[in-house]
Design a protein around this motif. Structure first.
Motif, PDB file in Angstrom:
ATOM      1  N   PRO A 124       0.813  -1.233   0.000  1.00 38.75           N
ATOM      2  CA  PRO A 124       0.000   0.000   0.000  1.00 38.75           C
ATOM      3  C   PRO A 124       0.842   1.277   0.000  1.00 38.75           C
ATOM      4  CG  PRO A 124      -0.253  -1.195   2.094  1.00 38.75           C
ATOM      5  CD  PRO A 124       0.462  -2.099   1.145  1.00 38.75           C
ATOM      6  N   GLY A 130      -1.805   2.085  -3.035  1.00 35.35           N
ATOM      7  CA  GLY A 130      -2.424   3.150  -2.244  1.00 35.35           C
ATOM      8  C   GLY A 130      -3.731   3.593  -2.887  1.00 35.35           C
ATOM      9  N   PHE A 133      -6.595   0.925  -2.588  1.00 38.97           N
ATOM     10  CA  PHE A 133      -7.251   0.792  -1.289  1.00 38.97           C
ATOM     11  C   PHE A 133      -7.975   2.078  -0.866  1.00 38.97           C
ATOM     12  CE2 PHE A 133      -4.236  -2.800  -1.307  1.00 38.97           C
ATOM     13  CZ  PHE A 133      -5.198  -3.804  -1.242  1.00 38.97           C
ATOM     14  N   ARG A 134      -7.558   3.209  -1.384  1.00 44.43           N
ATOM     15  CA  ARG A 134      -8.385   4.401  -1.177  1.00 44.43           C
ATOM     16  C   ARG A 134      -9.708   4.270  -1.930  1.00 44.43           C
ATOM     17  NH1 ARG A 134      -3.390   7.035  -1.241  1.00 44.43           N
ATOM     18  NH2 ARG A 134      -3.552   7.220  -3.500  1.00 44.43           N
ATOM     19  N   ARG A 136     -11.160   1.432  -2.843  1.00 39.23           N
ATOM     20  CA  ARG A 136     -11.957   0.394  -2.177  1.00 39.23           C
ATOM     21  C   ARG A 136     -12.713   0.977  -0.982  1.00 39.23           C
ATOM     22  NH1 ARG A 136     -11.527  -5.819  -1.216  1.00 39.23           N
ATOM     23  NH2 ARG A 136     -12.781  -5.956   0.663  1.00 39.23           N
ATOM     24  N   SER A 137     -12.022   1.781  -0.201  1.00 38.68           N
ATOM     25  CA  SER A 137     -12.647   2.397   0.962  1.00 38.68           C
ATOM     26  C   SER A 137     -13.776   3.338   0.556  1.00 38.68           C
ATOM     27  CB  SER A 137     -11.582   3.158   1.759  1.00 38.68           C
ATOM     28  OG  SER A 137     -12.153   3.926   2.786  1.00 38.68           O
ATOM     29  N   ARG A 138     -13.499   4.164  -0.425  1.00 35.79           N
ATOM     30  CA  ARG A 138     -14.508   5.117  -0.890  1.00 35.79           C
ATOM     31  C   ARG A 138     -15.749   4.375  -1.407  1.00 35.79           C
ATOM     32  NH1 ARG A 138     -15.935  10.590  -0.525  1.00 35.79           N
ATOM     33  NH2 ARG A 138     -17.963  10.324  -1.474  1.00 35.79           N
ATOM     34  N   PRO A 445      -6.806  -6.396   0.835  1.00 37.26           N
ATOM     35  CA  PRO A 445      -5.598  -6.079   1.623  1.00 37.26           C
ATOM     36  C   PRO A 445      -4.693  -7.294   1.806  1.00 37.26           C
ATOM     37  CG  PRO A 445      -7.472  -4.961   2.586  1.00 37.26           C
ATOM     38  CD  PRO A 445      -8.017  -5.818   1.462  1.00 37.26           C
TER      39      PRO A 445
END
Lengths: 455, 455
Positions: A124, A130, A133-134, A136-138, A445
């Motif tokens: 990440p 990076g 995974f940003r 994915r979170s959003r 992850p």
């Protein structure tokens, strides 16, 4: 002094202020009388450039400021004179927080995705992961926002369960055998019955939809499938809305709105990450996202789909006839060539489908639907559920299931039964679709696949 | 005609419009020339009253409109003349969607919570449990909103894992033994090593915090604890933020803001549900929520807490001396009697704490903290993490852990290590605190406890 994130330094109204930036060094360039540090803190894709003057007392620490080292910088945020960045920090103090020696694996760019999987704890820190995974979170947060805005209630369905919703038998068993809780070896009695990891939260969601009307689950699901492909993981997250007083048409409406909402959200909020994926992962990403956003989803029955495929004159690897499962080549022909739209196929033959799908009046098909999109194929699968107790009982018989185990599920049909529908969207498939990444291991992850449970 | 939810009918600007309402009958009262139906659809606590005139053709179906039956009603929404409700629907059509006969278990009010646990698939149809699960959902969505607003990245940490983060050994094992995936009995090789259900996502979150700065997990965690108390479940959800460049003080700041934000959110958005809990579950609920909202959290060290308890003159059941774990009676004395504030206790003796907590300069305590609130006791537990590779290695030795298994975790300290901190908040504890319910089984859709994995 409080921390300012790189994202804030680049976007907020902080010009000319003195700020404190903490992050990791991506690169350092040394000139005669000063050095440039590219600092990243993961708050956004972009780095913040830091100028360290050779006259600074802390300049003597600069040799430790290598790629991967953690530093804290204080200084004034100014408009940058150089190319490639709009703002930079002119440091008046530089602290080396944690060094990274020459063995740091991310010294150079250009590692393969395969290699980066072996250092999943460090990847990440790269631009690509990076960003993944940003995004994915959003996306996950957009899922909640979509449903909250429609008054859906989130249900945490159980992970440990005695049911096999899909009837496919690909279950992990959960035991206390061989652990301190039951060293002697017998554990049948911990939960009073054999228990497994859930394959779907649907049955729980149905119970709650029959009380709260509109609900959804968003949780991990599991398949003990021993296949090492780029599309399968043993642990993945699924989103499953369930709506009371809703038929298959309403279900298809919601699925289309949902998919479009999520893609639009990422379009709006993650433009830098999408640009990166477009450049380095998939040159057709933007046009594929536009394709889904800009077109209504074409609806047709399975029977119509088969007829179109048979009339197509195409020489498919898997011949098409009524009753077979549609393969990737068929799905791609329908959406990419024939309709040039995302496609929702509905009313499938009953024989290949699980017990809970509602039998249509023809007695041979069920009120199921799949949403097909280019590149990925099936993104959403759903159905109207069988709400008639007698039909459901005969379904248990046809599938060889013990109706005693489903007594509570049958009671939902005995007391105030209602037409209800829902679907499942595999969250990792969505992340793959939005990032263009082709391997499911690269959007999780720490992926769980056969032979691999490290980290 | 599209559905209108009861919540919309009661709150939105729809007066005088003709609407379609679908829901379940709570009660029916028959007068001479008309009947009243109390309809609930789970979208909110309140029912919507429906007036069915005896002159209506559909009136002949009324005998089927019993408690628990599902109905669809169309008619005009008007201001109500009667007491107890502001609006009602004057029906012009009534459809019986699904009947409920006299065996329907929720005919009468006043069932015990113990009984309702045995019909967990039906209990969300009651006022109490409908409210509990709407509040649970709202709290979960507030968690995401809090972190999104602070640029935290959500991480889905693995459920299946080879680690035991807390070192307590209360693990469920995950196997394919005895399932179709490995009928022969051997499964050691499915993941290449024995695997368990996670007890915490912290270690994964640490890896991501050391790349993205501010992250959080929100997922299910497990304990194979064979204890049947009102406070323990084998499966529960946990929220775990993790922040790079953050020390214990910053960690305590975040925990206090987080707890207050969540309580305030429910105060603002679920007033009807809170009123129900206040009336029927816990008369002190509102004052306890005010207590947490209205006071700064008092911070004191474990050593100070012990000294205060020893000086208190109280005759505690568990005597207090330096080194013992604080018991519920001690925690209550501190927050409820001595300080009359929520309390954050920090810097605990190292010996009783897990390997990952940062050793303080005194060599005997660790940078741990617990947030104590009235009624519940510990709501949050967290720590600064040991970021020094050599100290961490000696911690592995002290705890008898194989540092080879934690090689990746050690590498986070080798490459650009940073001070970092985080905490865990047990989501069910929070739901119990906000609803006043005393049994964890009553805040989980389908609870998992020893001997119980039905539904």
């Amino acid at each position: 002094m409080n921390r300012t994130l790189v994202k804030q330094a680049l976007e907020d109204n902080l010009l000319a202020e003195r700020i404190r930036i903490q992050g990791w060094i991506r690169t350092r360039r040394d000139a005669k009388s000063f050095s440039f540090l590219e600092l990243n803190d993961g708050s956004c894709l972009k780095n913040l450039q830091v100028v360290v003057d050779a006259g600074l007392p802390d300049y003597r620490r600069l040799p430790e400021a290598t790629t991967g080292a953690a530093v804290a910088v204080e200084g004034r945020l100014v408009e940058s004179q150089g190319k490639g960045q709009s703002r930079e920090v002119v440091a008046d103090s530089l602290e080396i927080v944690g060094v990274a020696d020459q063995t740091y694996p991310l010294q150079k760019k250009g590692h393969t995705q395969e290699y980066l999987r072996t250092i999943a704890h460090l990847r990440p820190r790269t631009n690509l992961f990076g960003s993944v995974f940003r995004v994915r979170s959003r996306l996950a947060q957009a899922v909640h926002r979509f449903f909250l805005g429609r008054d859906f209630v989130l249900i945490h369905s159980p992970i440990i369960t005695a049911n096999d919703c899909e009837g496919a038998g690909e279950l992990f068993q959960v035991t206390t055998r061989g652990t301190p809780a039951s060293p002697a070896g017998s554990d049948r009695n911990f939960f009073g019955q054999p228990t497994y990891l859930t394959v779907s939260g649907q049955l729980s969601a149905e119970a709650f939809a029959c009380a709260l009307s509109n609900v959804y689950t968003f949780g991990p699901t599991f398949r003990a499938e021993n296949s090492n492909t780029s599309r399968h993981a043993n642990e993945f997250w699924m989103i499953e809305p369930e709506m009371a007083f809703c038929d298959l048409a309403g279900n298809m409406d919601l699925a289309e709105s949902f998919v479009k909402y999520l893609i639009q959200d990422i379009r709006t909020h993650c433009p830098q990450e999408l640009e990166l994926f477009q450049r380095f992962v998939d040159r057709e990403l933007a046009s594929r996202l536009d394709f889904v956003l800009g077109n209504p989803f074409k609806r047709l029955s399975y029977a119509e789909a088969v007829a179109i495929l048979q009339r197509s004159g195409k020489n498919f690897q898997f011949p098409v006839e009524y009753g077979v499962n549609l393969q990737s080549e068929h799905e791609r022909y329908l959406t990419e060539e024939h309709f040039r739209q995302p496609v929702t196929v509905h009313d499938y033959p009953r024989d290949s489908k699980p017990f809970y799908m509602r039998t249509n009046d023809d007695g041979r098909t069920v009120a199921a639907m799949d949403v097909l999109v280019p590149g990925i194929g099936e993104l959403v699968g759903g159905s109207q559920r069988e709400e008639r107790e007698d039909v459901l009982r005969s379904q248990f018989e046809r599938h060889g299931l013990d109706s005693q185990k489903y007594r509570w599920y049958l009671e939902l049909r005995r007391y105030g039964t209602v037409p209800h529908s829902g679907f499942g969207l595999g969250f990792e498939r969505l992340v793959m679709f939005v990032t263009g990444l082709a391997n499911i291991r690269d959007v999780i992850p720490f992926a769980r696949t056969p032979g691999s449970a490290e980290f």
